[in-house]
Design a protein around this motif. Structure first.
Motif, mmCIF file in Angstrom:
data_model
loop_
_atom_site.group_PDB
_atom_site.id
_atom_site.type_symbol
_atom_site.label_atom_id
_atom_site.label_comp_id
_atom_site.label_asym_id
_atom_site.label_seq_id
_atom_site.Cartn_x
_atom_site.Cartn_y
_atom_site.Cartn_z
ATOM 1 N N ASP A 120 3.848 8.457 -13.792
ATOM 2 C CA ASP A 120 3.912 6.995 -13.864
ATOM 3 C C ASP A 120 4.422 6.400 -12.558
ATOM 4 O O ASP A 120 3.925 5.354 -12.100
ATOM 5 C CB ASP A 120 4.810 6.565 -15.031
ATOM 6 N N TYR A 121 5.399 7.055 -11.964
ATOM 7 C CA TYR A 121 5.924 6.554 -10.689
ATOM 8 C C TYR A 121 4.854 6.650 -9.600
ATOM 9 O O TYR A 121 4.686 5.733 -8.785
ATOM 10 C CB TYR A 121 7.164 7.348 -10.285
ATOM 11 N N SER A 122 4.099 7.736 -9.597
ATOM 12 C CA SER A 122 3.050 7.907 -8.599
ATOM 13 C C SER A 122 1.961 6.848 -8.750
ATOM 14 O O SER A 122 1.363 6.414 -7.756
ATOM 15 C CB SER A 122 2.435 9.305 -8.708
ATOM 16 N N ALA A 123 1.697 6.417 -9.987
ATOM 17 C CA ALA A 123 0.724 5.343 -10.195
ATOM 18 C C ALA A 123 1.207 4.051 -9.545
ATOM 19 O O ALA A 123 0.423 3.303 -8.946
ATOM 20 C CB ALA A 123 0.482 5.133 -11.686
ATOM 21 N N ARG A 124 2.499 3.790 -9.640
ATOM 22 C CA ARG A 124 3.055 2.597 -8.979
ATOM 23 C C ARG A 124 2.987 2.742 -7.459
ATOM 24 O O ARG A 124 2.689 1.780 -6.746
ATOM 25 C CB ARG A 124 4.497 2.373 -9.423
ATOM 26 N N LEU A 125 3.271 3.944 -6.972
ATOM 27 C CA LEU A 125 3.167 4.167 -5.533
ATOM 28 C C LEU A 125 1.729 3.992 -5.063
ATOM 29 O O LEU A 125 1.492 3.466 -3.969
ATOM 30 C CB LEU A 125 3.680 5.562 -5.172
ATOM 31 N N SER A 126 0.777 4.406 -5.865
ATOM 32 C CA SER A 126 -0.627 4.222 -5.497
ATOM 33 C C SER A 126 -0.944 2.748 -5.307
ATOM 34 O O SER A 126 -1.580 2.358 -4.315
ATOM 35 C CB SER A 126 -1.542 4.815 -6.577
ATOM 36 N N ARG A 127 -0.494 1.910 -6.213
ATOM 37 C CA ARG A 127 -0.747 0.477 -6.091
ATOM 38 C C ARG A 127 -0.061 -0.078 -4.845
ATOM 39 O O ARG A 127 -0.623 -0.907 -4.126
ATOM 40 C CB ARG A 127 -0.241 -0.260 -7.342
ATOM 41 N N PRO A 159 0.578 14.484 -4.097
ATOM 42 C CA PRO A 159 -0.821 14.736 -4.466
ATOM 43 C C PRO A 159 -1.365 13.734 -5.493
ATOM 44 O O PRO A 159 -2.594 13.649 -5.667
ATOM 45 C CB PRO A 159 -0.768 16.152 -5.068
ATOM 46 N N ARG A 160 -0.481 12.991 -6.156
ATOM 47 C CA ARG A 160 -0.914 12.063 -7.201
ATOM 48 C C ARG A 160 -1.252 10.675 -6.653
ATOM 49 O O ARG A 160 -1.865 9.867 -7.352
ATOM 50 C CB ARG A 160 0.180 11.897 -8.257
ATOM 51 N N ILE A 161 -0.825 10.383 -5.421
ATOM 52 C CA ILE A 161 -1.035 9.035 -4.888
ATOM 53 C C ILE A 161 -2.489 8.875 -4.457
ATOM 54 O O ILE A 161 -3.033 9.712 -3.736
ATOM 55 C CB ILE A 161 -0.088 8.771 -3.697
ATOM 56 N N LYS A 162 -3.085 7.794 -4.892
ATOM 57 C CA LYS A 162 -4.492 7.517 -4.582
ATOM 58 C C LYS A 162 -4.570 6.368 -3.578
ATOM 59 O O LYS A 162 -4.273 5.219 -3.904
ATOM 60 C CB LYS A 162 -5.257 7.161 -5.859
ATOM 61 N N CYS A 163 -4.938 6.710 -2.343
ATOM 62 C CA CYS A 163 -5.212 5.707 -1.313
ATOM 63 C C CYS A 163 -6.050 6.377 -0.242
ATOM 64 O O CYS A 163 -6.198 7.604 -0.233
ATOM 65 C CB CYS A 163 -3.926 5.105 -0.740
#
Length: 262
Positions: free
Chosen positions: A188-195, A224-228
């Motif tokens: 969940d934290y990585s999803a926020r970092l992605s945004r 590895p979970r961050i999407k950018c």
């Protein structure tokens, strides 16, 4: 402690502690153990200057008498004047810190935002060494700090932790402290970092993003979970980045002053 007359001194002012050490700028390593002194309460300019003087005196036999000193502070610094104060006394606002410390210590002083100093450290000696183009370092901690570097030159006082993301100040949703406060899973934290990083790269288009702060010690949990689209790397200098970067900036500034005075 052995003498290192060519070393520069870096001092990192934090909300809870003030840390300093001499730095060998050939390799970007501390040449002795750090000295840490609790940040005084209240952390007024005068009280903090007293601690800085103690640290300088402690290392007087390690660095030469003309060694430059770099000092980080958690706030915006413009032309040696502190403009904001995060986690330190508000009496720092509009304080001419460089002039104050130079008058007190009789040394060349450079004062710099703490995230900016960490960025310079990582660029020259850490995760971004050798990287050209636009590098952005973010520090994920109590808030989000940022440093912008272009072709090895610092562009100071970026405040990208305060980008608006989905209607919120970014650091109110994506700082490392928020992960703990809200007991977020790493997913969940990585999803926020992605945004957050998607918003950051939409307005800056960097070649590399370096992620620092305490979370950089566990990059496998989130990186590895961050999407950018931008390449992401974890910072490598850990808690020494600010000290090393500040010392580097101070030494560079002293060389420029020497050329101008000759």
């Amino acid at each position: 402690m052995p003498s290192h007359p060519t070393a520069s001194l870096g001092i990192d002012i934090g909300g809870s502690g003030i840390k300093g050490a001499p730095v060998d700028l050939e390799v970007g390593h501390l040449v002795s153990d750090r000295l840490r002194i609790d940040t005084p309460n209240p952390s007024t300019p005068e009280a903090v200057a007293d601690v800085i003087a103690q640290i300088v005196d402690h290392f007087k036999d390690v660095v030469g008498p003309t060694a430059p000193i770099g000092v980080t502070i958690p706030g915006v610094v413009m032309h040696g004047v502190v403009k904001t104060a995060a986690n330190i006394d508000k009496g720092w606002i509009d304080c001419p810190m460089e002039d104050m410390l130079e008058a007190r210590l009789g040394r060349d002083i450079v004062v710099v935002n703490d995230a900016d100093a960490a960025g310079v450290g990582e660029l020259h000696y850490g995760a971004a060494k050798g990287q050209q183009g636009l590098v952005i370092l973010t520090t994920l901690g109590t808030g989000i700090g940022s440093a912008v570097l272009h072709d090895g030159v610092l562009v100071p006082n970026s405040e990208y932790g305060h980008l608006e993301v989905d209607g919120h100040d970014a650091e109110s949703k994506a700082a490392a402290s928020i992960r703990k406060l809200e007991d977020l899973s790493w997913a969940d934290y990585s999803a926020r970092l992605s945004r957050y990083y998607q918003a950051l790269e939409s307005v800056t288009w960097p070649d590399l993003i370096v992620i620092g702060g305490g979370v950089s010690r566990k990059p496998e949990k989130f990186l590895p979970r961050i999407k950018c689209r931008t390449p992401l790397v974890a910072a490598t200098l850990a808690n020494e980045a600010g000290i090393i970067g500040a010392a580097k900036l101070a030494a560079d500034a002293q060389k420029v002053r020497g050329r101008h005075s000759s």
